[in-house]
Design an enzyme around this catalytic site. Structure first.
Site, PDB file in Angstrom:
ATOM      1  N   ASN A   1       6.419   4.147   6.003  1.00  0.00           N
ATOM      2  CA  ASN A   1       7.745   4.090   5.542  1.00  0.00           C
ATOM      3  C   ASN A   1       8.271   5.053   4.531  1.00  0.00           C
ATOM      4  O   ASN A   1       7.330   5.387   3.546  1.00  0.00           O
ATOM      5  CB  ASN A   1       7.918   2.687   4.827  1.00  0.00           C
TER       6      ASN A   1
ATOM      7  N   LYS B   1      15.222   0.235   8.128  1.00  0.00           N
ATOM      8  CA  LYS B   1      14.953  -1.154   7.237  1.00  0.00           C
ATOM      9  C   LYS B   1      16.412  -1.519   6.590  1.00  0.00           C
ATOM     10  O   LYS B   1      16.733  -0.548   5.684  1.00  0.00           O
ATOM     11  CB  LYS B   1      13.867  -0.947   6.459  1.00  0.00           C
TER      12      LYS B   1
ATOM     13  N   SER C   1      16.227  -0.396  -0.543  1.00  0.00           N
ATOM     14  CA  SER C   1      15.621  -0.551  -1.675  1.00  0.00           C
ATOM     15  C   SER C   1      16.595  -0.822  -2.820  1.00  0.00           C
ATOM     16  O   SER C   1      17.418   0.066  -2.862  1.00  0.00           O
ATOM     17  CB  SER C   1      14.724   0.188  -2.094  1.00  0.00           C
TER      18      SER C   1
ATOM     19  N   TYR D   1       4.473  -9.880   2.412  1.00  0.00           N
ATOM     20  CA  TYR D   1       3.653  -9.279   1.288  1.00  0.00           C
ATOM     21  C   TYR D   1       3.808 -10.400   0.420  1.00  0.00           C
ATOM     22  O   TYR D   1       2.712 -10.903  -0.109  1.00  0.00           O
ATOM     23  CB  TYR D   1       4.839  -8.252   0.842  1.00  0.00           C
TER      24      TYR D   1
ATOM     25  N   ASN E   1      16.310  -0.683  -6.004  1.00  0.00           N
ATOM     26  CA  ASN E   1      15.582   0.038  -7.038  1.00  0.00           C
ATOM     27  C   ASN E   1      15.905   1.235  -7.188  1.00  0.00           C
ATOM     28  O   ASN E   1      15.384   1.945  -8.298  1.00  0.00           O
ATOM     29  CB  ASN E   1      14.281  -0.632  -7.301  1.00  0.00           C
ATOM     30  N   THR E   2      16.527   2.044  -6.280  1.00  0.00           N
ATOM     31  CA  THR E   2      16.937   3.314  -6.537  1.00  0.00           C
ATOM     32  C   THR E   2      18.419   3.307  -6.377  1.00  0.00           C
ATOM     33  O   THR E   2      19.093   3.025  -5.269  1.00  0.00           O
ATOM     34  CB  THR E   2      16.284   4.487  -5.319  1.00  0.00           C
TER      35      THR E   2
ATOM     36  N   ASP F   1       0.999  -1.422   0.096  1.00  0.00           N
ATOM     37  CA  ASP F   1       0.115   0.228   0.231  1.00  0.00           C
ATOM     38  C   ASP F   1       0.786   1.211   0.005  1.00  0.00           C
ATOM     39  O   ASP F   1       1.033   1.902   1.112  1.00  0.00           O
ATOM     40  CB  ASP F   1      -0.946  -0.205   1.148  1.00  0.00           C
ATOM     41  N   LYS F   2       1.472   1.345  -1.054  1.00  0.00           N
ATOM     42  CA  LYS F   2       2.532   2.480  -1.232  1.00  0.00           C
ATOM     43  C   LYS F   2       2.012   3.924  -0.824  1.00  0.00           C
ATOM     44  O   LYS F   2       2.280   4.805  -0.514  1.00  0.00           O
ATOM     45  CB  LYS F   2       3.264   2.607  -2.642  1.00  0.00           C
TER      46      LYS F   2
ATOM     47  N   PHE G   1      10.282   2.827  -6.190  1.00  0.00           N
ATOM     48  CA  PHE G   1       9.501   4.028  -5.472  1.00  0.00           C
ATOM     49  C   PHE G   1       8.602   4.576  -6.373  1.00  0.00           C
ATOM     50  O   PHE G   1       8.314   5.863  -6.173  1.00  0.00           O
ATOM     51  CB  PHE G   1      10.358   4.796  -4.847  1.00  0.00           C
TER      52      PHE G   1
ATOM     53  N   ASN H   1      10.828  -7.424  -8.278  1.00  0.00           N
ATOM     54  CA  ASN H   1      10.292  -6.214  -8.579  1.00  0.00           C
ATOM     55  C   ASN H   1      11.561  -5.130  -8.603  1.00  0.00           C
ATOM     56  O   ASN H   1      12.658  -5.067  -8.024  1.00  0.00           O
ATOM     57  CB  ASN H   1       9.277  -5.787  -7.573  1.00  0.00           C
TER      58      ASN H   1
ATOM     59  N   ASN I   1      14.599  -6.275   3.646  1.00  0.00           N
ATOM     60  CA  ASN I   1      14.083  -5.750   2.418  1.00  0.00           C
ATOM     61  C   ASN I   1      14.379  -6.901   1.626  1.00  0.00           C
ATOM     62  O   ASN I   1      14.877  -8.066   1.717  1.00  0.00           O
ATOM     63  CB  ASN I   1      14.885  -4.468   2.042  1.00  0.00           C
ATOM     64  N   THR I   2      14.140  -6.527   0.172  1.00  0.00           N
ATOM     65  CA  THR I   2      14.091  -7.659  -0.824  1.00  0.00           C
ATOM     66  C   THR I   2      15.873  -7.929  -1.283  1.00  0.00           C
ATOM     67  O   THR I   2      16.602  -7.007  -0.751  1.00  0.00           O
ATOM     68  CB  THR I   2      13.731  -7.345  -2.225  1.00  0.00           C
TER      69      THR I   2
HETATM   70  C1  LIG Z   1       6.132  -5.344  -5.089  1.00  0.00           C
HETATM   71  C2  LIG Z   1       6.821  -5.116  -4.254  1.00  0.00           C
HETATM   72  C3  LIG Z   1       7.163  -3.828  -3.839  1.00  0.00           C
HETATM   73  C4  LIG Z   1       7.916  -3.411  -2.623  1.00  0.00           C
HETATM   74  N1  LIG Z   1       7.934  -2.253  -2.298  1.00  0.00           N
HETATM   75  C5  LIG Z   1       8.714  -1.736  -1.245  1.00  0.00           C
HETATM   76  C6  LIG Z   1       8.702  -0.591  -0.613  1.00  0.00           C
HETATM   77  O1  LIG Z   1       8.298   0.293  -1.394  1.00  0.00           O
HETATM   78  N2  LIG Z   1       9.509  -0.171   0.375  1.00  0.00           N
HETATM   79  C7  LIG Z   1      10.003  -1.324   1.234  1.00  0.00           C
HETATM   80  O2  LIG Z   1      10.340  -0.719   2.215  1.00  0.00           O
HETATM   81  N3  LIG Z   1       9.922  -2.555   0.849  1.00  0.00           N
HETATM   82  C8  LIG Z   1       9.331  -2.744  -0.017  1.00  0.00           C
HETATM   83  N4  LIG Z   1       9.057  -4.291  -0.683  1.00  0.00           N
HETATM   84  C9  LIG Z   1       9.968  -5.111   0.081  1.00  0.00           C
HETATM   85  C10 LIG Z   1       8.796  -5.895   1.187  1.00  0.00           C
HETATM   86  O3  LIG Z   1       8.349  -4.743   2.058  1.00  0.00           O
HETATM   87  C11 LIG Z   1       9.541  -6.954   1.867  1.00  0.00           C
HETATM   88  O4  LIG Z   1      10.594  -6.376   2.688  1.00  0.00           O
HETATM   89  C12 LIG Z   1       9.976  -7.810   1.038  1.00  0.00           C
HETATM   90  O5  LIG Z   1       9.158  -8.205  -0.029  1.00  0.00           O
HETATM   91  C13 LIG Z   1      10.414  -9.215   1.766  1.00  0.00           C
HETATM   92  O6  LIG Z   1       8.969  -9.896   2.170  1.00  0.00           O
HETATM   93  P1  LIG Z   1       8.207 -10.855   1.566  1.00  0.00           P
HETATM   94  O7  LIG Z   1       9.136 -12.220   1.214  1.00  0.00           O
HETATM   95  O8  LIG Z   1       7.198 -11.384   2.497  1.00  0.00           O
HETATM   96  O9  LIG Z   1       7.476 -10.288   0.438  1.00  0.00           O
HETATM   97  C14 LIG Z   1       8.382  -4.367  -1.763  1.00  0.00           C
HETATM   98  C15 LIG Z   1       8.278  -5.740  -2.137  1.00  0.00           C
HETATM   99  C16 LIG Z   1       7.317  -6.314  -3.239  1.00  0.00           C
HETATM  100  C17 LIG Z   1       7.345  -7.628  -3.709  1.00  0.00           C
END
Ligand SMILES: Cc1cc2nc3c(=O)[nH]c(=O)nc-3n(C[C@H](O)[C@H](O)[C@H](O)COP(=O)(O)O)c2cc1C
Length: 360
Positions: free
Chosen positions: A139, A215, A173, A316, A175-176, A65-66, A115, A111, A244-245
């Site tokens: 966040n 984070k 992240s 997520y 991706n930035t 929920d960005k 942002f 992904n 994070n990812t």
């Molecule tokens: C599509 C997508 C968008 C995400 N966007 C953000 C973000 O904007 N900010 C952030 O801190 N983490 C973001 N995350 C990371 C998640 O908050 C989480 O840290 C990560 O996906 C690991 O958890 P999960 O394995 O349960 O998905 C994103 C993850 C996904 C899959």
């Protein structure tokens, strides 16, 4: 009835483009077309942290929920708390599409959204309009083209301090470009010095003093982690989110889409993120609440995450594969684990099994 429709529709979402499916699920939540938690949470699932009573320790992770469109429907689904964002000062469109990829055989996602969000003004208007009940963390991040990224985080504090139950400083992240450089100890010092000063100024002005959580990425080199945790403790952050990812692909090497750039989430992230969580728990002496994130896709893995050191958990990707029934499954597994282990509450489970994760 509505819940029934939602339950039937959920698997269909997986047949369409992931970003479109995500937008449809947000719209369904906005329209109230979602299952609702059937009963109040078992009191043993309650967790009080930072003087906030979380009804259960399960949260929806940032990125779902960005733009703070649906925190209340998500709470009604049964989450104990919702983290909205990442929100940057100015709206930005993110990277070119396609930028979300499903790896169904691995129950994972890659992904590289970058942002994409509607900016501070849109989010704060929604958050101010919502009811005060229900725990919502915000966040915050920096715009890709910002010339003062730390300034962007300060602005995030200015804007959200008095509405956020807690603030997450997202410096992880992938991706930035260069964002994760802020995790380096010297950069972290500069960032946290400025943010802590700003938080006190806001508190003095009566604008609230939300707990501040940082984070982290799961790709921090093992050797670098002790100094990073030491810096976080030195600045007295109130929590650490792990993680994070990941940009690694070792766990999905055989997947056709593994070479897509971006952050990998879901089941293949579980071990890496949980090992790091246990290390952060050990390094911080269990003194700072940790939010355990990464690869939770079942009740069993939720129990493992908490026993590895998490006070709260978030998910997520698991939700996109399993659907909202995962929340109830986790609650049942947690109460069952308390019974089996003879524990009075979920707080007692935190860190019970860290040794298992720290063995060489
Ligand atoms: C599509 C997508 C968008 C995400 N966007 C953000 C973000 O904007 N900010 C952030 O801190 N983490 C973001 N995350 C990371 C998640 O908050 C989480 O840290 C990560 O996906 C690991 O958890 P999960 O394995 O349960 O998905 C994103 C993850 C996904 C899959």
């Amino acid at each position: 009835m509505i819940g029934g429709i939602a339950r039937t529709a959920w698997p269909l979402l997986r047949c369409i483009d992931p970003e479109r499916a995500h937008e449809l699920s947000l719209r369904a939540l906005e329209l109230g077309l979602h299952p609702r938690m059937a009963q109040a949470d078992d009191t043993r699932l309650q967790r009080t942290l930072w003087d906030i009573a979380f009804p259960n320790p399960i949260g929806i992770a940032a990125g779902f929920d960005k733009d703070a469109r649906v925190p209340d429907p998500l709470l009604r689904l049964g989450f104990g708390f919702v983290e909205v964002g990442t929100i940057t000062p100015l709206p930005q469109s993110g990277n070119p599409k396609p930028r979300i990829f499903r790896l169904p055989d691995s129950e994972a996602v890659i992904n590289r959204l970058g942002f994409n969000n509607s900016g501070h003004n849109a989010a704060i208007a929604r958050l101010k309009a919502r009811p005060t009940a229900g725990i919502v963390g915000v966040n915050i991040g920096a715009n890709a083209k910002s010339e003062d990224r730390i300034g962007d985080y300060e602005t995030g504090l200015d804007v959200f301090s008095d509405v956020a139950d807690y603030i997450v400083v997202n410096i992880s992240s992938p991706n930035t470009a260069q964002l994760r450089d802020l995790q380096a100890p010297d950069a972290l010092d500069t960032l946290l010095t400025r943010l802590m000063v700003r938080r006190e100024q806001l508190a003095d002005a009566g604008r609230g003093r939300p707990p501040m959580v940082v984070k982290l990425a799961p790709d921090i080199a093992e050797a670098d982690l002790p100094l990073i945790v030491e810096r976080l403790l030195h600045h007295a952050v109130n929590g650490i989110s792990v993680s994070n990812t990941t940009i690694t692909r070792d766990t999905v090497a055989n997947e056709p889409l593994a070479s897509e750039a971006g952050g990998l989430s879901g089941a293949p992230l579980f071990d890496r993120a949980t090992r790091m969580l246990a290390r952060v728990y050990r390094l911080s002496g269990g003194d700072v609440p940790l939010i355990g994130i990464g690869g939770i896709d079942s009740g069993r893995r939720a129990v493992e995450k908490i026993a590895a050191g998490a006070s709260l958990i978030q998910l997520y990707t698991g939700l996109t594969y399993a659907g909202p029934s995962l929340i109830d499954e986790i609650k049942l597994s947690l109460t069952a684990a308390l019974k089996t282990r003879g524990l009075a509450s979920v707080a007692d489970l935190t860190g019970q099994d860290i040794d298992r994760w720290l063995e060489p």
